[in-house]
Every structure is written in C-alpha cells, then in structure tokens.
Motif scaffolding. Structure first.
Motif, PDB file in Angstrom:
ATOM      1  N   PRO A  24       0.830  -1.202   0.000  1.00  0.00           N
ATOM      2  CA  PRO A  24       0.000   0.000   0.000  1.00  0.00           C
ATOM      3  C   PRO A  24       0.866   1.255   0.000  1.00  0.00           C
ATOM      4  CG  PRO A  24      -0.140  -1.125   2.130  1.00  0.00           C
ATOM      5  CD  PRO A  24       0.744  -1.941   1.254  1.00  0.00           C
ATOM      6  N   ALA A  25       0.338   2.292  -0.606  1.00  0.00           N
ATOM      7  CA  ALA A  25       1.002   3.594  -0.645  1.00  0.00           C
ATOM      8  C   ALA A  25      -0.075   4.670  -0.688  1.00  0.00           C
ATOM      9  CB  ALA A  25       1.905   3.702  -1.865  1.00  0.00           C
ATOM     10  N   MET A  26       0.273   5.843  -0.187  1.00  0.00           N
ATOM     11  CA  MET A  26      -0.656   6.966  -0.216  1.00  0.00           C
ATOM     12  C   MET A  26      -0.181   7.970  -1.256  1.00  0.00           C
ATOM     13  SD  MET A  26      -2.013   9.318   2.900  1.00  0.00           S
ATOM     14  CE  MET A  26      -1.354  10.933   2.675  1.00  0.00           C
ATOM     15  N   VAL A  27      -1.083   8.349  -2.163  1.00  0.00           N
ATOM     16  CA  VAL A  27      -0.756   9.331  -3.192  1.00  0.00           C
ATOM     17  C   VAL A  27      -0.645  10.710  -2.531  1.00  0.00           C
ATOM     18  CG1 VAL A  27      -1.489  10.435  -5.332  1.00  0.00           C
ATOM     19  CG2 VAL A  27      -1.950   7.993  -4.966  1.00  0.00           C
ATOM     20  N   ILE A  28       0.516  11.342  -2.715  1.00  0.00           N
ATOM     21  CA  ILE A  28       0.740  12.690  -2.176  1.00  0.00           C
ATOM     22  C   ILE A  28       0.444  13.736  -3.235  1.00  0.00           C
ATOM     23  CG2 ILE A  28       2.440  14.243  -1.135  1.00  0.00           C
ATOM     24  CD1 ILE A  28       1.581  11.825   0.625  1.00  0.00           C
ATOM     25  N   LEU A  29       0.873  13.466  -4.477  1.00  0.00           N
ATOM     26  CA  LEU A  29       0.561  14.381  -5.571  1.00  0.00           C
ATOM     27  C   LEU A  29       0.591  13.636  -6.886  1.00  0.00           C
ATOM     28  CD1 LEU A  29       3.310  15.446  -7.307  1.00  0.00           C
ATOM     29  CD2 LEU A  29       3.775  16.460  -5.105  1.00  0.00           C
ATOM     30  N   VAL A  30      -0.116  14.207  -7.860  1.00  0.00           N
ATOM     31  CA  VAL A  30      -0.128  13.678  -9.213  1.00  0.00           C
ATOM     32  C   VAL A  30       0.702  14.631 -10.061  1.00  0.00           C
ATOM     33  CG1 VAL A  30      -1.557  13.055 -11.187  1.00  0.00           C
ATOM     34  CG2 VAL A  30      -2.411  12.679  -8.867  1.00  0.00           C
ATOM     35  N   LYS A  31       1.721  14.098 -10.703  1.00  0.00           N
ATOM     36  CA  LYS A  31       2.610  14.912 -11.532  1.00  0.00           C
ATOM     37  C   LYS A  31       1.929  15.256 -12.854  1.00  0.00           C
ATOM     38  CE  LYS A  31       6.797  13.196  -9.425  1.00  0.00           C
ATOM     39  NZ  LYS A  31       8.166  12.754  -9.659  1.00  0.00           N
ATOM     40  N   PRO A  32       2.414  16.308 -13.536  1.00  0.00           N
ATOM     41  CA  PRO A  32       1.776  16.712 -14.798  1.00  0.00           C
ATOM     42  C   PRO A  32       1.689  15.597 -15.842  1.00  0.00           C
ATOM     43  CG  PRO A  32       3.286  18.415 -14.052  1.00  0.00           C
ATOM     44  CD  PRO A  32       3.475  17.234 -13.131  1.00  0.00           C
ATOM     45  N   ASP A  33       2.640  14.655 -15.818  1.00  0.00           N
ATOM     46  CA  ASP A  33       2.603  13.548 -16.780  1.00  0.00           C
ATOM     47  C   ASP A  33       1.697  12.400 -16.335  1.00  0.00           C
ATOM     48  OD1 ASP A  33       4.093  12.375 -14.763  1.00  0.00           O
ATOM     49  OD2 ASP A  33       5.879  12.040 -15.987  1.00  0.00           O
ATOM     50  N   GLY A  34       1.032  12.544 -15.182  1.00  0.00           N
ATOM     51  CA  GLY A  34       0.124  11.524 -14.680  1.00  0.00           C
ATOM     52  C   GLY A  34       0.762  10.539 -13.714  1.00  0.00           C
ATOM     53  N   ASP A  35       2.104  10.595 -13.569  1.00  0.00           N
ATOM     54  CA  ASP A  35       2.770   9.741 -12.593  1.00  0.00           C
ATOM     55  C   ASP A  35       2.354  10.149 -11.184  1.00  0.00           C
ATOM     56  OD1 ASP A  35       4.046   8.466 -14.669  1.00  0.00           O
ATOM     57  OD2 ASP A  35       6.018   9.311 -14.258  1.00  0.00           O
ATOM     58  N   LEU A  36       2.436   9.206 -10.249  1.00  0.00           N
ATOM     59  CA  LEU A  36       1.988   9.429  -8.877  1.00  0.00           C
ATOM     60  C   LEU A  36       3.181   9.471  -7.931  1.00  0.00           C
ATOM     61  CD1 LEU A  36      -0.820   6.715  -8.959  1.00  0.00           C
ATOM     62  CD2 LEU A  36      -1.061   9.156  -9.462  1.00  0.00           C
ATOM     63  N   ALA A  37       3.273  10.517  -7.129  1.00  0.00           N
ATOM     64  CA  ALA A  37       4.269  10.583  -6.065  1.00  0.00           C
ATOM     65  C   ALA A  37       3.599  10.040  -4.815  1.00  0.00           C
ATOM     66  CB  ALA A  37       4.750  12.010  -5.850  1.00  0.00           C
ATOM     67  N   CYS A  38       4.160   8.946  -4.284  1.00  0.00           N
ATOM     68  CA  CYS A  38       3.518   8.199  -3.195  1.00  0.00           C
ATOM     69  C   CYS A  38       4.469   7.966  -2.037  1.00  0.00           C
ATOM     70  CB  CYS A  38       3.073   6.825  -3.688  1.00  0.00           C
ATOM     71  SG  CYS A  38       1.974   6.846  -5.081  1.00  0.00           S
ATOM     72  N   CYS A  39       3.900   7.912  -0.846  1.00  0.00           N
ATOM     73  CA  CYS A  39       4.620   7.475   0.346  1.00  0.00           C
ATOM     74  C   CYS A  39       4.155   6.068   0.681  1.00  0.00           C
ATOM     75  CB  CYS A  39       4.327   8.385   1.537  1.00  0.00           C
ATOM     76  SG  CYS A  39       5.076  10.006   1.412  1.00  0.00           S
ATOM     77  N   PRO A  40       5.091   5.169   0.988  1.00  0.00           N
ATOM     78  CA  PRO A  40       4.682   3.817   1.352  1.00  0.00           C
ATOM     79  C   PRO A  40       3.925   3.782   2.674  1.00  0.00           C
ATOM     80  CG  PRO A  40       7.070   4.069   1.554  1.00  0.00           C
ATOM     81  CD  PRO A  40       6.539   5.348   1.012  1.00  0.00           C
ATOM     82  N   VAL A  41       3.041   2.816   2.797  1.00  0.00           N
ATOM     83  CA  VAL A  41       2.318   2.575   4.051  1.00  0.00           C
ATOM     84  C   VAL A  41       2.864   1.264   4.615  1.00  0.00           C
ATOM     85  CG1 VAL A  41       0.073   2.160   5.124  1.00  0.00           C
ATOM     86  CG2 VAL A  41       0.276   3.802   3.241  1.00  0.00           C
ATOM     87  N   ARG A  42       3.324   1.327   5.860  1.00  0.00           N
ATOM     88  CA  ARG A  42       3.972   0.185   6.522  1.00  0.00           C
ATOM     89  C   ARG A  42       3.073  -0.384   7.611  1.00  0.00           C
ATOM     90  NH1 ARG A  42       9.070  -0.178   5.796  1.00  0.00           N
ATOM     91  NH2 ARG A  42       9.394  -1.165   7.801  1.00  0.00           N
ATOM     92  N   SER A  43       3.276  -1.644   7.916  1.00  0.00           N
ATOM     93  CA  SER A  43       2.512  -2.249   9.011  1.00  0.00           C
ATOM     94  C   SER A  43       3.156  -1.961  10.363  1.00  0.00           C
ATOM     95  CB  SER A  43       2.381  -3.760   8.812  1.00  0.00           C
ATOM     96  OG  SER A  43       3.661  -4.355   8.755  1.00  0.00           O
ATOM     97  N   THR A  44       4.449  -1.654  10.356  1.00  0.00           N
ATOM     98  CA  THR A  44       5.156  -1.311  11.595  1.00  0.00           C
ATOM     99  C   THR A  44       6.057  -0.114  11.333  1.00  0.00           C
ATOM    100  OG1 THR A  44       6.936  -2.861  11.053  1.00  0.00           O
ATOM    101  CG2 THR A  44       5.179  -3.681  12.477  1.00  0.00           C
TER     102      THR A  44
END
Length: 110
Positions: A24-44
C-alpha cells in the motif's frame, strides 16, 4: 490524465529486498505527466524513519484491512506510473492528507 488523486491509498509494486512486492502507498501528488508521487504505508514503524500512524478513522472511503494502525512513511516518496497500480483501497480525509503534507514540509519535503 491519472484517475488517482492525492489522498488515495493504492496498492503498487515496490522494490523490497531484491524483489518486487505489492504494497500500500498513499498518493501525495499527481505529476503533470500523470505519474503518482507516493509514500509507502507500513505495518510497523521503523525507528530510523519518520512515520505517521494511519487508522480506519483516517479514511473517508474504503480503507486498509487493518487490525491495528499502519504507518505512512513520510520521509520516503516514490514515483510510480498510474498504470502500475493494482488496486485502490480507499481515500483518506482531507484533514489527514493536509496533516501528512504539513509534516512532510516540516521534515524538509516540499
């Protein structure tokens, strides 16, 4: 144009110990080319990283299959292609997204 927006929690392949795992990851922003800048979501959380707890109450729609809190690792951001997303798990509240962005700015991510 990406069909994902900031605050979406998605499942994406991430490199992990020499292989790729869907995480899992949380989308922080969508870049102009449609790519997603994401932070990982960890269980610990990890001691050497900056993580913010995320619980089912932080979601406005959907959520992770949680029995306890998970953690958004805000000191790591990865860019992924939107076509690499395997599933959308939910959306966090605007308040939670804003808190994550504020904490990221506080530690030097802008």
């Amino acid at each position: 144009m990406s069909r994902y927006v900031p605050g979406d929690v998605i499942l994406v392949p991430f490199p992990h110990e020499g292989e790729t795992k869907v995480r899992p990851a949380m989308v922080i922003l969508v870049k102009p080319d449609g790519d997603l800048a994401c932070c990982p979501v960890r269980s610990t959380p990890r001691i050497e990283t900056k993580c913010i707890p995320i619980s089912i109450h932080d979601f406005s729609k959907g959520g992770l299959d949680l029995f306890s809190d998970s953690y958004v690792q805000i000191d790591t951001m990865r860019t992924v292609k939107s076509v690499a997303v395997t599933a959308k798990k939910g959306e966090v509240t605007e308040e939670f997204l804003e808190m994550v962005r504020t904490e990221m700015q506080y530690i030097g991510y802008s």
